[in-house]
Scaffold this active site. Structure first.
Site, PDB file in Angstrom:
ATOM      1  N   LYS A   1     -20.313  35.232  74.325  1.00 52.05           N
ATOM      2  CA  LYS A   1     -19.877  36.662  73.273  1.00 52.05           C
ATOM      3  C   LYS A   1     -18.482  37.001  73.503  1.00 52.05           C
ATOM      4  O   LYS A   1     -17.733  36.344  74.510  1.00 52.05           O
ATOM      5  CB  LYS A   1     -20.670  37.716  74.111  1.00 52.05           C
ATOM      6  CG  LYS A   1     -22.127  37.836  73.826  1.00 52.05           C
ATOM      7  CD  LYS A   1     -22.738  38.980  74.716  1.00 52.05           C
ATOM      8  CE  LYS A   1     -24.002  38.945  74.757  1.00 52.05           C
ATOM      9  NZ  LYS A   1     -24.877  39.360  73.524  1.00 52.05           N
TER      10      LYS A   1
ATOM     11  N   ARG B   1     -35.666  36.122  73.002  1.00 48.92           N
ATOM     12  CA  ARG B   1     -36.760  35.728  72.436  1.00 48.92           C
ATOM     13  C   ARG B   1     -37.364  34.347  73.050  1.00 48.92           C
ATOM     14  O   ARG B   1     -38.480  34.414  72.908  1.00 48.92           O
ATOM     15  CB  ARG B   1     -36.799  35.298  70.895  1.00 48.92           C
ATOM     16  CG  ARG B   1     -35.651  34.319  70.432  1.00 48.92           C
ATOM     17  CD  ARG B   1     -35.021  34.316  69.120  1.00 48.92           C
ATOM     18  NE  ARG B   1     -34.064  35.452  68.988  1.00 48.92           N
ATOM     19  CZ  ARG B   1     -33.444  35.979  68.119  1.00 48.92           C
ATOM     20  NH1 ARG B   1     -33.805  35.256  66.933  1.00 48.92           N
ATOM     21  NH2 ARG B   1     -32.785  36.899  68.061  1.00 48.92           N
TER      22      ARG B   1
END
Lengths: 467, 500
Positions: free
Chosen positions: A244, A318
Site C-alpha cells: 500500500k 477474501r
C-alpha cells in the site's frame, strides 16, 4: 467501561452533575424554565445544556420511542458532561428499558482507550442511574450491558497497535474469553496445513507471527443449529508484495475489526446467557512483506479444494475469509454472517454511514438489516451480479481473487468471490470498511473504532434466533 | 436500418431460413418441417448430430442444403434455441444472438408460425437492436467486411397481430438508434450547437423543440450551467422537447412527465483536468441527454398517449482561458449558491439549473434525470446496474420493475441527511463535491437540493448511468459501444403507468 450504579436517589454528598432527560420545553421544572429558555433548550434529541451552578444538565430526548433513541440521549449526556469523574442521570419515571438504554448509550459514548497514556484521558468513570425500582431495572441493564461490553471489547481490540496485538496476542485475548463460558479452540500452522487452508496460510506466510484460526463456541441452552459468525482478522495489512501507499497505512492496524466485532458479539451472548448456540470462526493473520510472502500470480489451493489465482496480494481478506467460511460448513449452521473491513470500493459506494450488505438469502438479509437499524448500525443491500462472477474467471485457476484496472466494483467482486466458498446455509456478508472507524464523534462513540457489528450480531440473535 | 417485414409462410429460395425452436419441442412443424422434408431430412439429421436441443444460446447452421427436387433453396438454415420458457425476453436475446449468424446474407426469413405475435416481434427487435452499427466515419472498409443483411421477414399466419406488436417496437428501436448515434459521434462533430440542431430535426415526428442559447440562459439566471460552459469556445444550449400525446386536441393539458439529461458533449474535466488515459471515453458524457432525446423520439414515434417533456443541458467542459476555477462560487437559477471545488464535477451543475427550470415551468408529475455522473457508481455497482436514487418509493419501485422487464437493471442506492452534510461549504450554500466516500450519493444529494418540495411532494429519481451507457463488450441486444441504457426502461415506465 463506566461503572454504573442503579440508585433510588442521588448520593447525599453528591456533587456529581445530574442529567434530567426531558422530552420538550414544557417538561422543564419551573425553577429552571428561565435558564432553559435563555439557553434555547427545546427538548429536541441531541440537546444538552449544562447548568453548572446548579449541578444539573437539561438533556433533550425528544419523543424518544426506540431504545436507540434513549441510547443516543444517554450518549449525548456522557459527551456533554465534560471532565467530571462521576455523573448521574435521572431516569426516575421512565420505563425500565428506557433507563437501561440511557446507561448503555452513556457507556458507549464515554469509552476511552488509555492503555498507552501515562495519564488516563479525562472524563467520566462512574454513572449513577437514578431509577424508581433498581430491581426492576437490573435485568434490563444486565442485558444491555452485555451488548455494550461486547462492543467495547471490539473497540479495544481494534484500537490495539499491531506490535502488541499480533496474531498470537489476539488468539490469547480470545482464549481469555473462556472465563465467560466460551469454548475456544485455536488452530496453529500444523492444523491449518492439515485442514488444507491454503488461503489463510498464504496470506499469513510473509509475517514473523503465524496465522491462526480461532473458533469460539457458545453452547447456548437450546438444541438448535448454531448461528456462525466469520470474521476477518488481519492484525496488520501492509498489502503484502502489492504494498500500500504509505499515507494512512497506520489505520491498517484495524483491519481485524470484523473478527473483533464477532468476538464482541460472542462475549455479549455469553454475558447475557443467550439460549441460542453460536460459533465464531476468526481468521487471524498479518499480511506482511517478507521473504515468504505470497506473490501476485501465485495459485493457491483453498480449504474447499478450489484453486485461486492471486492477482493482488492486498486483496487478502477474501482469501482468509474464504477458508474460514469453508471451515464453518462443518458446523451445519442455520445461518452464516461474515464481517470484514474488506474493500475500499464499499467506502466509495456507501461512504461512512452504512455498511454494505451482500448475500444469498433474502430472509437473512432482511433480518440483518433490521438488527442494524435497531442498534444504529445501518446496512444497505448491494448486488452480486452475474457479471461480477464472470469478471473473476481466471486463465489458470478456478477463479481469480479480484480484478485489476481503474473503477472496478471490487466490493461486489469480493462478495461474488466469497459466495463461492459459503456453504448451503443462508449467508450474509457485511463489508464494514467504511464504518469500522469514526472520523468524528457520534452520540454512541468518540472518534476511533466503532465496534460496528458486535451489537448488530447480538441484536440479530436476540431478535430472530432465540425462539 | 434493416427492413423488418411480416409475411405469409413460404419457403425462401435464397438467403437464410431461421428456425426458432423451444427446448423440448417435439417435432419440427410448419416451415421447419417443410424444409426438412424438402432436404430429405437433412435438417433433422443436422440438429441431432449437433446435439441441438433448443436450449437458450444454442444454434446450429446447415450450409447450402440441397433440395431433393433440385430447386433452389435457402443458402443456409439456422436453428436457434429459445429455451424452456418462450417469453418475449428470451426471444429478444435469441434475436440478438441470431444477428451474427445471418448478417452475411441479404435476406433472412424467420419461421415464426408457432410463435405468439409479441414473441415474434421481440425476436425481430432483438436482431434489429443488435444490428446497430456506427460506420459514418469508415471510408476504406472492404465490401466483404460489411454486414449485408437488409431485410428480415418474419413468416407468420398472424401477420396483422405481429405488425400491431411490432409498430411500437419499431419506434423504440428508432429512438435507440438516435441515441446511439448521438453518443457515438466524436466530440469535434457533436458539440452543443450541433446536438441542439439534431434535436430540431425531430420536429418531423411531431415534437415541439425549443433551443435556448447563452443569452436566454443568462436571463434565467443559470449561473451553474453557464459556469461549466465558460472554458469552451462552443456555446452551451438548453433544449426543451415536448410531446403532447395526451392533451392533443384537448383544451386542458395535464401535467407532463419530465425527463432531464446531462449533455456534456466532451468532458476534459476543465481546470481540474482528467488524466490522459481513457479520456476519449468522455465523448459519451452526454449519454444522459442523448438518451432523453431518443426517448422523446420513441414516445412521439409510437404516438404515446402521454404528455412528456424532455430537457437537456448541453455544454462542453474545457479548460479554456475563461474557464471556471476551483474556488469559484456560482449562483444557480434557483438562487442557491455553489462553491465549485472540482470543475470535473460539472454534470451536477448542469443538471441543477435544468431541473430547476423544468420544475418551475412545467410542474411535472415526476422528474427523472439521467446522467453519466460519477466514476464512483462504477466502483459501487459495476456495469450491470445503473444507480437509482429517489425521494419517492413508488416511482423508484416502478423504475426498478420497468428496468427489470426490459433488461436495463437498476439498483437502489441510499440518500440521507448524513450524506447531505458531506456537501456543506464554508462559503456558499453547498459545494459541488462531497469527497470520495459515498461519491455517487453525495452527487445525488446535490441534485436533490434543486428538487423543490417546499410546496408539496415532487417525485424525483436520478439514474447514474456512468457504468451502463457504454459497454466495452457486446451485450445480447447491444454491440459494444453506446447502449442507450435507460431509453427502453423509461419508455416502459410511461407505457405501464402514465398513458391513457
Amino acid at each position: 467501561m463506566l461503572t454504573v450504579k442503579l440508585r433510588r436517589a442521588p448520593r447525599e454528598d453528591a456533587r456529581a452533575p445530574l442529567a434530567l432527560p426531558l422530552p420538550d420545553a414544557a417538561a422543564v421544572p419551573s425553577a429552571l424554565r428561565a435558564a432553559a429558555e435563555a439557553a434555547g433548550f427545546t427538548g429536541a434529541a441531541g440537546q444538552a445544556v449544562m447548568l453548572p451552578e446548579r449541578g444539573l444538565m437539561l438533556l433533550g430526548t425528544g419523543a424518544a420511542r426506540r431504545s436507540l433513541d434513549w441510547e443516543e440521549a444517554g450518549g449525548t449526556a456522557a459527551a456533554a458532561i465534560g471532565e467530571a469523574r462521576r455523573f448521574a442521570i435521572d431516569a426516575r419515571g421512565l420505563a425500565p428499558g428506557a433507563a437501561a438504554s440511557l446507561a448503555a448509550g452513556a457507556c458507549l459514548r464515554a469509552w476511552r482507550f488509555s492503555r498507552y497514556r501515562s495519564e488516563p484521558a479525562p472524563g467520566p468513570r462512574r454513572l449513577d442511574l437514578l431509577v424508581d425500582d433498581p430491581e426492576a431495572v437490573a435485568p434490563h441493564w444486565s442485558r444491555a450491558a452485555a451488548g455494550v461490553r461486547g462492543c467495547l471489547l471490539a473497540r479495544d481490540l481494534a484500537m490495539e497497535p499491531a506490535n502488541t496485538l499480533t496474531t498470537r496476542a489476539f488468539a490469547a485475548r480470545l482464549e481469555a474469553l473462556a472465563e465467560h463460558g466460551i469454548a475456544v479452540d485455536v488452530l496453529g500452522r500444523k492444523r491449518l496445513a492439515r485442514e488444507g487452508l491454503g488461503g489463510l496460510l498464504a496470506v499469513g506466510g510473509g509475517s514473523e507471527t503465524p496465522p491462526r484460526l480461532a473458533v469460539l463456541r457458545w453452547r447456548g441452552s437450546v438444541a438448535a443449529a448454531p448461528v456462525v459468525f466469520v470474521g476477518k482478522g488481519i492484525c496488520f495489512d501492509t498489502g503484502g508484495i502489492s504494498i500500500k501507499g504509505a499515507a494512512g497505512m497506520e489505520a491498517m492496524k484495524a483491519d481485524m475489526a470484523g473478527a473483533a466485532a464477532c468476538a464482541g458479539a460472542m462475549l455479549a451472548l455469553a454475558l447475557r446467557r443467550s439460549p441460542a448456540p453460536a460459533i465464531a470462526v476468526l481468521a487471524l493473520a498479518e499480511n506482511a512483506v517478507g521473504e515468504r510472502s505470497y506473490r501476485p500470480g501465485d495459485v493457491l489451493r483453498m480449504g474447499s479444494g478450489r484453486t485461486v489465482e492471486v492477482v493482488d496480494t492486498d486483496a487478502e481478506g477474501r482469501l482468509v475469509l474464504a477458508d474460514a467460511l469453508h471451515y464453518a460448513r462443518q458446523f451445519r449452521p442455520q445461518a452464516v454472517l461474515d464481517l470484514a473491513t474488506l474493500t475500499g470500493s464499499i467506502v466509495t459506494a456507501l461512504g461512512s454511514h452504512r455498511a454494505g450488505l451482500f448475500g444469498t438469502d433474502a430472509g437473512l438479509l432482511a433480518q440483518a438489516a433490521a438488527a442494524g437499524e435497531a442498534v444504529g448500525e445501518p446496512l444497505w443491500p448491494m448486488p452480486i451480479g452475474e457479471r461480477h462472477r464472470e469478471d473473476l474467471n481466471s486463465a489458470i485457476a478456478d477463479l481469480k481473487q479480484c480484478t485489476t484496472g481503474r473503477l472496478q466494483p471490487d466490493a461486489c467482486h469480493a462478495a461474488a468471490f466469497l459466495r463461492e466458498f459459503a456453504g448451503p446455509a443462508p449467508w450474509a456478508h457485511l463489508d464494514i470498511a467504511g464504518v469500522d472507524d469514526r472520523a468524528e464523534a457520534a452520540p454512541l462513540g468518540p472518534p476511533g473504532p466503532s465496534g460496528f457489528g458486535a451489537r448488530l450480531l447480538d441484536a440479530l440473535v436476540s431478535m430472530y434466533f432465540e425462539h | 436500418m434493416i427492413d423488418i417485414a411480416f409475411v405469409k409462410p413460404a419457403l425462401p429460395r435464397h438467403g437464410a431460413l431461421v428456425l426458432p425452436i423451444g427446448e423440448g419441442a417435439e417435432a419440427l412443424a410448419g416451415l421447419a418441417q417443410a424444409i426438412d422434408a424438402a432436404t430429405g431430412g437433412a435438417v433433422q439429421r443436422a440438429l441431432t448430430a449437433a446435439g441441438f436441443k433448443g436450449r437458450k444460446g444454442q444454434s446450429c447452421t446447415v450450409w447450402g442444403p440441397a433440395l431433393t427436387d433440385g430447386a433452389s433453396g435457402p443458402s443456409r438454415i439456422v436453428a436457434i434455441g429459445l429455451g424452456k420458457e418462450i417469453t418475449p425476453e428470451a426471444a429478444e436475446a435469441a434475436g440478438g444472438a441470431l444477428y451474427a449468424l445471418v448478417q452475411a446474407e441479404r435476406e433472412a426469413v424467420v419461421a415464426a408460425e408457432a410463435l405468439p405475435a409479441p414473441v415474434a416481434a421481440a425476436l425481430a427487435m432483438g436482431l434489429l437492436l443488435r444490428s446497430y452499427r456506427f460506420d459514418r466515419y469508415r471510408t476504406t472498409e472492404k465490401e466483404e467486411d460489411k454486414p449485408k443483411l437488409e431485410r428480415l421477414s418474419v413468416a407468420t399466419d398472424a401477420a396483422t397481430a405481429a405488425k400491431t406488436a411490432w409498430a411500437p417496437l419499431r419506434a423504440i428501436a428508432d429512438g435507440v438508434f438516435i441515441t446511439r448515434d448521438l453518443v457515438s459521434e466524436p466530440p469535434n462533430v457533436l458539440n452543443p450547437p450541433e446536438m441542439a440542431e439534431r434535436c430540431r430535426a425531430l420536429e418531423s415526428l411531431g415534437l415541439t423543440v425549443e433551443i435556448m442559447g447563452p443569452k436566454e440562459m443568462k436571463k434565467l439566471g443559470m449561473g451553474a450551467l453557464l459556469g461549466v460552459a465558460m472554458g469552451s469556445a462552443q456555446e452551451p444550449r438548453m433544449v426543451v422537447l415536448q410531446w403532447n400525446g395526451a392533451s392533443r386536441g384537448k383544451k386542458a393539458g395535464q401535467k407532463p412527465v419530465a425527463f432531464i439529461g446531462k449533455g456534456v458533449t466532451f468532458d476534459t474535466g476543465g481546470i481540474s483536468i482528467k488524466p490522459a488515459a481513457g479520456m476519449e471515453d468522455m465523448k459519451w458524457d452526454m449519454a444522459g441527454a442523448g438518451t432523453v432525446i431518443g426517448l422523446m423520439a420513441a414516445l412521439a414515434g409510437r404516438k404515446a398517449k402521454v404528455d412528456a417533456v424532455g430537457l437537456v443541458g448541453l455544454v462542453e467542459n474545457m479548460p479554456g482561458s475563461a474557464a471556471q476555477r476551483p474556488g469559484d462560487v456560482v449562483t444557480t437559477a434557483s438562487g442557491q449558491t455553489v462553491e465549485v471545488i472540482n470543475t470535473d464535477a460539472e454534470g451536477r451543475l448542469v443538471l441543477a439549473d435544468v431541473i430547476h427550470y423544468c420544475q418551475t415551468r412545467f410542474a411535472p408529475r415526476f422528474m427523472v434525470d439521467l446522467a453519466t455522473l460519477t466514476g464512483a457508481i462504477i466502483v459501487a455497482l459495476g456495469h450491470e446496474h445503473a444507480g437509482l436514487f429517489s425521494n419517492d418509493d413508488e416511482l423508484a419501485g416502478r423504475i426498478m420493475a420497468a428496468g427489470k422487464a426490459v433488461g436495463e437493471a437498476c439498483w437502489r442506492m441510499p440518500l440521507g441527511e448524513a450524506y447531505d452534510k458531506q456537501i456543506k461549504s464554508e462559503i456558499a450554500d453547498m459545494k459541488n463535491v462531497g469527497g470520495r466516500p459515498g461519491g455517487s450519493i453525495s452527487a445525488a444529494q446535490f441534485i436533490q437540493r434543486f428538487v423543490d418540495t417546499k410546496a408539496g411532494p415532487m417525485p424525483w429519481a436520478h439514474l447514474d448511468i456512468a457504468g451502463t451507457a457504454w459497454s466495452s463488450k457486446d451485450l445480447p441486444t447491444s454491440p459494444k459501444g453506446a447502449t442507450a441504457f435507460g431509453l427502453r426502461l423509461l419508455d416502459r415506465l410511461v407505457a405501464e403507468h402514465y398513458e391513457g
